[in-house]
Every structure is written in structure tokens, then in C-alpha cells.
Design an enzyme around this catalytic site. Sequence first.
Site, short mmCIF file in Angstrom:
data_model
loop_
_atom_site.label_atom_id
_atom_site.label_comp_id
_atom_site.label_asym_id
_atom_site.label_seq_id
_atom_site.Cartn_x
_atom_site.Cartn_y
_atom_site.Cartn_z
N LYS A 1 -11.37 22.56 -37.92
CA LYS A 1 -10.60 22.65 -39.16
C LYS A 1 -11.27 21.86 -40.29
CE LYS A 1 -6.85 20.90 -37.17
NZ LYS A 1 -7.23 20.71 -35.77
N ARG B 1 -18.69 14.82 -30.64
CA ARG B 1 -18.42 14.16 -31.92
C ARG B 1 -18.22 12.66 -31.72
NH1 ARG B 1 -13.34 16.25 -35.34
NH2 ARG B 1 -12.17 14.87 -33.99
N ARG C 1 -4.29 14.38 -26.66
CA ARG C 1 -4.20 15.06 -27.97
C ARG C 1 -3.95 16.55 -27.78
NH1 ARG C 1 -9.72 13.19 -30.29
NH2 ARG C 1 -9.27 14.56 -32.05
N ARG D 1 -14.77 7.31 -33.70
CA ARG D 1 -13.32 7.47 -33.52
C ARG D 1 -12.94 7.19 -32.08
NH1 ARG D 1 -11.21 12.98 -36.32
NH2 ARG D 1 -9.57 12.60 -34.79
N ARG E 1 2.17 19.65 -38.14
CA ARG E 1 1.88 19.54 -36.72
C ARG E 1 3.14 19.58 -35.88
NH1 ARG E 1 -3.38 16.79 -37.10
NH2 ARG E 1 -4.31 16.46 -35.07
P1 ADP Z 1 -7.95 16.27 -34.73
O1 ADP Z 1 -7.53 17.56 -35.37
O2 ADP Z 1 -9.38 16.27 -34.34
O3 ADP Z 1 -7.02 15.79 -33.65
P2 ADP Z 1 -7.00 14.71 -37.01
O4 ADP Z 1 -7.94 13.97 -37.85
O5 ADP Z 1 -6.30 15.88 -37.58
O6 ADP Z 1 -7.88 15.10 -35.76
O7 ADP Z 1 -5.87 13.74 -36.43
C1 ADP Z 1 -6.16 12.51 -35.82
C2 ADP Z 1 -4.86 11.79 -35.43
O8 ADP Z 1 -4.09 11.50 -36.62
C3 ADP Z 1 -3.88 12.60 -34.57
O9 ADP Z 1 -4.18 12.50 -33.20
C4 ADP Z 1 -2.55 11.92 -34.93
O10 ADP Z 1 -2.40 10.67 -34.28
C5 ADP Z 1 -2.70 11.64 -36.39
N1 ADP Z 1 -2.19 12.75 -37.23
C6 ADP Z 1 -2.94 13.52 -38.08
N2 ADP Z 1 -2.18 14.43 -38.69
C7 ADP Z 1 -0.91 14.25 -38.21
C8 ADP Z 1 0.33 14.91 -38.44
N3 ADP Z 1 0.43 15.94 -39.30
N4 ADP Z 1 1.42 14.47 -37.77
C9 ADP Z 1 1.35 13.44 -36.91
N5 ADP Z 1 0.21 12.78 -36.65
C10 ADP Z 1 -0.92 13.18 -37.28
#
Ligand code: ADP
Length: 192
Positions: free
Chosen positions: A14, A128, A146, A134, A89
Site C-alpha cells: 500500500k 523489509r 498483524r 521497525r 482498519r
Molecule cells: P502495515 O500495513 O505494514 O501493517 P502500517 O504502517 O499501516 O503497516 O501500520 C503499522 C501499525 O500501526 C499497525 O500494526 C497498528 O498498530 C498501527 N495502525 C496503523 N493504522 C492503524 C489504524 N487505522 N487503526 C489502528 N491501528 C493502526
Amino acid sequence: MFNLILFGPPGAGKGTQSEKLIDQYNLIHLSTGDILRSEVAAQTELGLKAKELMDRGDLVPDEIVIGMIRSKVEASLDANGFIFDGFPRTVAQAEALDTLLNELGTSITVLLALVVEEEELIKRLLNRGKDSGRADDADESIIHNRIAEYENKTSPLIGYYKEQGKFKDVVGTGSVDDIFNRLCESIDVLTS
Ligand code: ADP
């Protein structure tokens, strides 16, 4: 406004595709993951709260991310449109986004879902993790958590947007450019 949700499990690509799409369509990129990581880096109160959850691969509470998105959207009301990346999400987040956009006289145009199988996701995230720094990319059990959070709390959004006639899936494997071209084809059909 053209408002796109780029959807998919962790590691679906994404972030990579959002960067290309914002240039092509002159949209504003709103990634809740990026915003949260900048809060963590700045050691804000919110960031300190979120860090522990993020490091475990758990979702951050809805009220926090909904508030963040609201203030970012309201700061860019003159935009051509937004790409929402990693948001919504949960169904509660999707409902809050609909309410917010409705208040502003706009709505989600389409959700494009990048489809990638689990084995490939795990491979990409571990890869990654070698240089992303991270914590949530570094450990396979956190990656599994996740993906489980995605399956349990996020995948129900597929039905939510299908009911609204806004769901479109896109093959998320192949070269970055091939995937980008597929996304563009789906968008161009809607905007032509
Ligand atoms: P990825 O898509 O690779 O999991 P993100 O950068 O989108 O990575 O998200 C990393 C972390 O940030 C998630 O595992 C969660 O803890 C938090 N997070 C991100 N976006 C949301 C969201 N919309 N609602 C709840 N937690 C979120």
C-alpha cells in the site's frame, strides 16, 4: 473529490503504490501508520501510548486514529482528493470516515484491494525488517499477529464496501510497475 482507499493486509504494498498514485493523480496521501510512527519518533503523549501496541502488532484504538485522520483531512479541504492507506482498519473506522466525508459533502469513490497471499506477505515483511528498523517487521510471530488482526478486524471491511458497490480487487504480485498499471486502469475507468 476523488477519494481512494488503498486496502490490503500488512505487506501488500500500500505504501509503495500510494507514493506513485499521489504523483499520478495529485492526491494527498494519508497513512495512519506513517502518522503514528512520526508521533512515536516525536515522543508525543499519543506516540508513547501507541508504540507499545504497534510494536506488538496490535491495532491502536479507533478513537486515536479517527481523530488523527479527521484533523489531517480538515487541514486539506482544498485537495483534489485523498488516498487513505492503512485506514480504515475496522468497521467503526469506516463508519467514522463515511460520517466525516459526508459532513464535508464528499464520499469514498472506491476501495482498491491489493491481493497477495500470506506466504509472500511474510517474506516481504521480513525482508523489509532487515533495514526498516521497525520492530513489527523484525519478528515472525509479530507479523503473524498483524496478519491475524487484519483477518479478524480489517477484512470485514470488504463486505462493508461491497455492499456500497465500491470494492475492487487488484492482483498485488508482479513488478511494482505492473501493479501500479493495474491500479491506474481501475482508477481511469472510474474517472473517464
Ligand atoms: P502495515 O500495513 O505494514 O501493517 P502500517 O504502517 O499501516 O503497516 O501500520 C503499522 C501499525 O500501526 C499497525 O500494526 C497498528 O498498530 C498501527 N495502525 C496503523 N493504522 C492503524 C489504524 N487505522 N487503526 C489502528 N491501528 C493502526
